[in-house]
Design a protein around this motif. Structure first.
Motif, PDB file in Angstrom:
ATOM      1  N   ARG A  51       0.805  -1.214   0.000  1.00 19.63           N
ATOM      2  CA  ARG A  51       0.000   0.000   0.000  1.00 19.63           C
ATOM      3  C   ARG A  51       0.843   1.271   0.000  1.00 19.63           C
ATOM      4  N   ASN A  54       1.543   2.747  -3.866  1.00 17.33           N
ATOM      5  CA  ASN A  54       0.691   3.730  -4.555  1.00 17.33           C
ATOM      6  C   ASN A  54       0.100   4.733  -3.567  1.00 17.33           C
ATOM      7  N   MET A  56      -1.494   4.420  -0.914  1.00 19.92           N
ATOM      8  CA  MET A  56      -2.787   4.173  -0.271  1.00 19.92           C
ATOM      9  C   MET A  56      -2.647   4.275   1.246  1.00 19.92           C
ATOM     10  N   LEU A  59      -3.797   7.218   3.480  1.00 19.11           N
ATOM     11  CA  LEU A  59      -5.174   7.384   3.946  1.00 19.11           C
ATOM     12  C   LEU A  59      -5.376   6.832   5.347  1.00 19.11           C
ATOM     13  N   VAL A  84      -2.844  11.348  -6.847  1.00 23.03           N
ATOM     14  CA  VAL A  84      -3.896  10.986  -7.793  1.00 23.03           C
ATOM     15  C   VAL A  84      -3.287  10.499  -9.118  1.00 23.03           C
ATOM     16  N   ARG A  87      -1.572   7.090  -8.672  1.00 22.02           N
ATOM     17  CA  ARG A  87      -2.476   5.934  -8.631  1.00 22.02           C
ATOM     18  C   ARG A  87      -3.029   5.595 -10.008  1.00 22.02           C
ATOM     19  N   GLY A  91      -1.744   0.897 -10.556  1.00 20.69           N
ATOM     20  CA  GLY A  91      -3.105   0.445 -10.240  1.00 20.69           C
ATOM     21  C   GLY A  91      -3.100  -0.554  -9.107  1.00 20.69           C
ATOM     22  N   MET A  92      -4.307  -0.817  -8.577  1.00 21.65           N
ATOM     23  CA  MET A  92      -4.363  -1.733  -7.439  1.00 21.65           C
ATOM     24  C   MET A  92      -5.604  -2.622  -7.499  1.00 21.65           C
ATOM     25  N   PHE A  94      -7.677  -5.334  -4.922  1.00 18.85           N
ATOM     26  CA  PHE A  94      -7.728  -5.597  -3.484  1.00 18.85           C
ATOM     27  C   PHE A  94      -8.086  -7.052  -3.189  1.00 18.85           C
TER      28      PHE A  94
END
Lengths: 255, 385
Positions: A51, A54, A56, A59, A84, A87, A91-92, A94
């Motif tokens: 995480r 990118n 993430m 957050l 932004v 990302r 890409g991700m 989950f």
């Protein structure tokens, strides 16, 4: 094999959640058009690590990051890089399939639309079709694009999430245990897909399943207690691990 | 099976049955109270929807303009509502061609006649009662549907008083309340839930909002009086003052329910949107808000229904008043339905009692309708992920 181009890399990456240090000095290079698997027991920091690639983890409240993460020699936590835009390039996918509660078409078209990559109409239709084909889903859902995405099966939903990530043509695809919530047949499809996608982009995959790691990846990193114990070619790591901890883990003696 | 364990099992079943019985009894008790309440209100309020009228010969003469009582025979004139006489001169001015004619018409009866016809205590003397009985035998009395109740404002004459001005006042007040508290509450909730960092300040705000939701509503009336009327200078008794006061009161409820609705959107959806490069505002406006809208609307409707039935804070901003004319603007003096109910409930004249119950019925119907809308919205747009 290791003379391939480095697409992404971390150097001395540390992540803190409050006082707790979740990752310690993690340095791994990721080579272009290769699949790198991250393995290790639960709570070892694999997901935290992927995480960070990118941003993430930005957050997560109370998290703090030290160290460097490079994408094409550019530091992604530097101010010149926007999270932004990052990302879009990284890409991700989950662990649990998380399609938007909208139609199949909308799921794929969403990201290209907000990034202004395709105009409404045939151009977008084309892009949706291409992305679904790349994810091997077009044959199954091409004729029912207006159906809600949540009506698809779990495996189809996960491939839809992959199509959604591919729609903006990322350079790197992060997959956080993409098959752990799926049955063996759906898992097989995802693994085949990873093999096909490798020619287009760089893939980093977290997995709990060591057979899966050995099947799909070119290189493997073994995490333990927030540290990287060993990074090597997958074949080497699984047959002749250089660390005792690695050997104990892959032979199933702990974890 | 060993007898001890058998005994224990039987005891467990017995205590389960006992507990189930207590629960059922509580339900029955609550149900009985509800039935009694509704039966009482309906039986008291229903007659108010029917109003006595008397058939009389009305002779429109020139003198009627000055002395409207001359339009009917002296004996029946005291059985007729004074509000009917009052409108005669105006009617004659508008229709001068009527002068010189005599017509047989159904006219609104006095409140006491109405009560007598409904077999309730009334202020008629023996002679008047005999007269009414005579009229009744000649089929010159009837109970007609009470249109006055819905088209007239409050009045000192019970037979011509209605809920119209209070209903219009309620509409105005609700418009102000909604316009103020809905955007403010929802935006606050979005900020706290999606943008604010989790630190001591946001936690302090959260605790305060939760406390505000539990504050007695009359304190909001004091606040409204101090701020909106004394400081800002909004006219007393106006829909604007009342609406803003009720808006303040429903704000915490709307914030809390909106936050709950936003929190119910799973994080996986936020991650998915962030993961494809959506900005924070795009995540909120494209995904989180549409998904939580039914919950937000449900909470807001319930908050507004609560505000609609509120009386105490309006007491302090001067809305508990005798308002015969429906307001025609947000700054006109206005009253609301619950305030009208309160005013009538303390009125001395008998016909006001049934009007009180009838107004309660109307208010209840509106509130039930609002709550049903909330339930409908929840069912209609409820989604599972």
């Amino acid at each position: 094999m290791n003379d391939a181009q480095v697409k992404m890399a971390t150097r001395e990456l540390n992540v803190y959640y409050g006082e707790h240090r979740a990752l310690q000095d993690v340095s791994i290079p990721f080579y272009a058009h290769q699949v790198t698997a991250l393995i290790g027991p639960s709570g070892c920091g694999k997901s935290t690590y992927i995480r960070c690639l990118n941003r993430m983890n930005d957050l997560v409240p109370n998290s703090r990051i030290e160290g460097e993460v490079y994408l094409d020699r550019e530091e992604i936590y530097s101010t010149s890089m926007d999270a932004v835009e990052l990302r879009r390039r990284v890409g991700m996918v989950f662990q649990k399939p998380n399609p938007f509660p909208k139609s199949v078409y909308e799921n794929v078209a969403y990201a290209p639309r907000i990034h202004g990559l395709a105009r409404k109409g045939t151009e977008m239709d084309q892009l949706v079709e291409t992305s679904l084909r790349k994810a091997g889903l077009w044959e199954e859902v091409g004729d029912r694009l207006s159906l809600p995405a949540t009506s698809l099966s779990g495996g189809q939903q996960q491939r839809l999430c992959i199509a959604r990530a591919l729609a903006v043509e990322p350079e790197v695809l992060l997959m956080d245990e993409p098959a752990s919530a799926l049955d063996p047949i759906a898992t097989q499809k995802i693994e085949d897909l990873i093999y096909e996608l490798k020619s287009r982009l760089t893939i980093i995959i977290v997995t709990h399943n060591m057979q899966q790691a050995s099947r799909v990846s070119d290189r493997t990193a073994f995490f333990y207690m927030g540290e990287v114990v060993e990074v090597d070619d997958t074949q080497t790591l699984f047959t002749r691990p250089s660390k005792k901890q690695t050997e104990e883990y892959i032979t199933g003696r702990f974890g | 099976m060993d007898p001890n364990s058998l005994k224990r099992t039987r005891m467990r079943y017995r205590s389960e049955r006992r507990f189930k019985l207590y629960c059922a009894m509580a339900l029955v008790l609550a149900g009985v109270f509800l039935v009694i309440f509704f039966a009482d209100i309906i039986s008291k309020g229903y007659p108010a929807f029917w109003q006595a009228q008397i058939k009389v010969d009305v002779s429109y003469t020139q003198d009627v303009k000055e002395l409207p009582f001359l339009a009917v025979g002296e004996d029946v004139s005291e059985l007729i509502s004074r509000s009917w006489f009052r409108q005669l001169p105006r009617k004659l001015n508008e229709h001068p061609e009527l002068i010189g004619t005599t017509r047989s018409k159904w006219v609104l009866a006095d409140g006491a006649v109405d009560q007598y016809l409904k077999d309730k205590p009334n202020g008629l003397d023996k002679e008047q009662k005999n007269l009414v009985d005579r009229l009744r035998n000649q089929d010159r009395t009837k109970l007609a549907f009470n249109t006055y109740f819905f088209t007239q404002g409050d009045s000192k004459l019970p037979e011509s008083s209605g809920i119209f001005s209070a209903a219009v006042g309620t509409v105005y007040v609700m418009i102000v309340t909604m316009a103020f508290s809905l955007p403010t509450g929802v935006l606050t909730a979005i900020y706290l839930e999606e943008f604010a960092r989790d630190n001591w300040l946001t936690r302090a705000i959260e605790v305060n909002i939760n406390n505000l939701a539990a504050i007695p509503s009359i304190l909001y009336g004091l606040l409204g009086l101090a701020i909106f009327i004394n400081y800002v200078g909004i006219p007393r008794s106006s829909a604007l003052a009342g609406g803003l006061t009720l808006g303040l009161m429903s704000l915490p409820v709307i914030i809390i329910s909106s936050r709950a609705a936003l929190r119910a959107v799973p994080d996986s959806i936020r991650e998915a949107a962030f993961g494809v490069g959506a900005s924070r505002w795009q995540v909120v406006s494209h995904h989180v808000l549409p998904m939580s809208l039914p919950g937000i609307l449900t909470g807001s409707i319930i908050a507004l229904a609560q505000a609609m039935g509120e009386t105490a804070p309006l007491l302090l901003v001067g809305m508990m008043a005798f308002i015969p004319e429906a307001p025609s603007g947000f700054t006109d003096a206005a009253t609301v339905m619950p305030a009208q109910i309160y005013t009538w409930s303390s009125a001395a004249l008998r016909p006001y009692a049934e009007r009180t119950a009838a107004a309660i019925l109307v208010l209840l119907a509106v509130l039930i309708l609002l709550n049903l809308t909330a339930v409908f919205l929840r069912k209609r747009y409820e989604r599972t992920w």
